[in-house]
Design a protein around this motif. Structure first.
Motif, short mmCIF file in Angstrom:
data_model
loop_
_atom_site.label_atom_id
_atom_site.label_comp_id
_atom_site.label_asym_id
_atom_site.label_seq_id
_atom_site.Cartn_x
_atom_site.Cartn_y
_atom_site.Cartn_z
N LEU A 1 -23.82 -22.79 55.76
CA LEU A 1 -24.47 -23.56 54.70
C LEU A 1 -24.26 -22.96 53.31
N ILE A 2 -24.29 -21.65 53.21
CA ILE A 2 -24.15 -21.01 51.89
C ILE A 2 -22.77 -21.24 51.30
N PRO A 3 -21.66 -21.00 52.03
CA PRO A 3 -20.34 -21.35 51.47
C PRO A 3 -20.22 -22.83 51.13
N GLN A 4 -20.84 -23.69 51.94
CA GLN A 4 -20.80 -25.11 51.65
C GLN A 4 -21.53 -25.42 50.34
N PHE A 5 -22.64 -24.75 50.12
CA PHE A 5 -23.39 -24.95 48.87
C PHE A 5 -22.55 -24.57 47.66
N PHE A 6 -21.90 -23.41 47.72
CA PHE A 6 -21.07 -22.97 46.59
C PHE A 6 -19.87 -23.90 46.39
N ALA A 7 -19.29 -24.38 47.50
CA ALA A 7 -18.15 -25.29 47.38
C ALA A 7 -18.56 -26.59 46.71
N ILE A 8 -19.72 -27.13 47.09
CA ILE A 8 -20.21 -28.37 46.49
C ILE A 8 -20.56 -28.16 45.02
N ARG A 9 -21.19 -27.04 44.70
CA ARG A 9 -21.55 -26.78 43.32
C ARG A 9 -20.31 -26.59 42.44
N ASN A 10 -19.32 -25.86 42.95
CA ASN A 10 -18.13 -25.56 42.14
C ASN A 10 -17.21 -26.76 41.97
N THR A 11 -17.32 -27.75 42.86
CA THR A 11 -16.50 -28.95 42.71
C THR A 11 -17.15 -29.99 41.81
N GLY A 12 -18.36 -29.72 41.35
CA GLY A 12 -19.00 -30.59 40.37
C GLY A 12 -19.74 -31.78 40.93
N ILE A 13 -19.96 -31.84 42.24
CA ILE A 13 -20.67 -33.00 42.81
C ILE A 13 -22.11 -32.65 43.18
N TYR A 14 -22.54 -31.42 42.86
CA TYR A 14 -23.93 -31.04 43.13
C TYR A 14 -24.87 -31.91 42.30
N ASN A 15 -25.93 -32.40 42.94
CA ASN A 15 -26.93 -33.24 42.30
C ASN A 15 -26.32 -34.54 41.76
N THR A 16 -25.35 -35.08 42.49
CA THR A 16 -24.78 -36.39 42.17
C THR A 16 -24.88 -37.28 43.39
N ILE A 17 -24.62 -38.55 43.19
CA ILE A 17 -24.73 -39.51 44.28
C ILE A 17 -23.60 -39.35 45.29
N TRP A 18 -22.56 -38.58 44.94
CA TRP A 18 -21.41 -38.41 45.82
C TRP A 18 -21.60 -37.28 46.82
N VAL A 19 -22.70 -36.55 46.73
CA VAL A 19 -22.86 -35.35 47.55
C VAL A 19 -23.04 -35.68 49.03
N SER A 20 -23.44 -36.90 49.34
CA SER A 20 -23.62 -37.29 50.75
C SER A 20 -22.41 -38.02 51.31
N SER A 21 -21.37 -38.22 50.49
CA SER A 21 -20.21 -38.97 50.94
C SER A 21 -18.94 -38.13 50.99
N ILE A 22 -18.57 -37.53 49.87
CA ILE A 22 -17.29 -36.82 49.79
C ILE A 22 -17.20 -35.63 50.73
#
Length: 299
Positions: free
Chosen positions: A132-153
């Protein structure tokens, strides 16, 4: 004569098996349907009687009421959750089915030299993940954190579903592809004009799998979003069911009423959030039955 007796005994054994099978299936159907029946009946019951009720619920308690549904549908957070979930359902499912079908088509190409290596890599991801932690950093660094795309991409392709589609694509006769190539078709034409039109059953199964997953999804939004405006329906439902927040009342009478209706609203919310996906399923059932048999029978 011996042959007749043997056939008679065989028929008797089969009848016993059928009887046990019917009883078992009826029992399984009962324990599956009763919770749904309980929730529906409870959602129309009198909240005061429902709050004090203990044990099985076989009929509506008191006079049937729609108060719980009115309060549920007046919940602005719930309605916004519906809109967000519909976006996930349409856009997310479309993205997932398109990418999964394209990926499955690629790994069926015999001219694709690393297809075996790709399949091994995808199977590896089914058993091992970074956490979960690497996934969190990957999502944050790709710019989709706290966006509507976080549950799709991040969940666009399921290795398991890709393998299912790959198995179906491989069952399509090679002669169709060879004939198309002789007529000048390239891989994109073969994919769009031959493979996809012949793959409606498995595509319907993928739509059902991914669609139900998107409809029930709440964990990615809970972990990777902070803006309540993009909370999906299931996350709002989780708040209602688990946290059981009630609106602050101006007086004691209103507080008592909210206490009684809070449980009724929980049942109504479950019904409202479950019915849409149950309505869609019958239209995909015939394709679903074909799709789940992929790989079950070998010629």
């Amino acid at each position: 004569m011996a042959h007749t007796n043997s056939r008679h005994r065989s028929g008797k054994k089969f009848s016993v098996f059928q009887t046990v099978d019917v009883i078992l299936m009826f029992f399984l159907m009962l324990i599956t349907l009763y919770p749904m029946y309980y929730v529906v009946v409870a959602s129309f019951s009198d909240p005061v009687l429902l709050k004090s009720h203990v044990g099985p619920l076989l009929r509506i308690l008191g006079k049937p009421t729609l108060a719980g549904y009115r309060k549920t549908l007046n919940n602005k957070s719930l309605l916004n959750g519906f809109r967000v979930t519909l976006f996930y359902l349409v856009v997310g499912t479309t993205l997932q089915v398109v990418l999964t079908s394209m990926g499955a088509f690629v790994v069926t190409r015999k001219s694709f030299l690393i297809r075996r290596g790709m399949m091994k890599f995808m199977v590896f991801t089914m058993f091992f993940s970074g956490g979960l932690i690497p996934q969190f950093f990957a999502i944050r660094n790709t710019g989709i954190y706290n966006t509507i795309w976080v549950s799709s991409i991040p969940y666009a392709v399921s290795a398991f579903n890709l393998i299912i589609m790959k198995s179906f694509f491989e069952s399509i006769p090679d002669s169709l592809e060879e004939a198309a190539i002789m007529d000048g078709a390239n891989d994109f034409t073969v994919f769009a004009r031959i493979t996809l039109p012949l793959s409606k059953p498995v595509i319907a199964v993928m739509v059902l799998y991914y669609g139900v997953g998107q409809w029930n999804s709440w964990f990615p939004a809970a972990m990777f979003t902070r803006d309540r405006a993009i909370y999906p329906l299931q996350l709002i439902l989780r708040e209602i069911l688990i946290e059981n927040k009630s609106v602050a009342a101006d007086n004691l009478a209103q507080a008592v009423e909210d206490t009684f209706t809070s449980e009724l609203v929980q049942y109504c919310t479950i019904v409202v959030s479950t019915v849409p996906i149950l309505v869609i399923y019958p239209f995909l059932q015939k394709y679903f039955e074909k799709g789940v048999m992929i790989g079950a029978v070998k010629e």
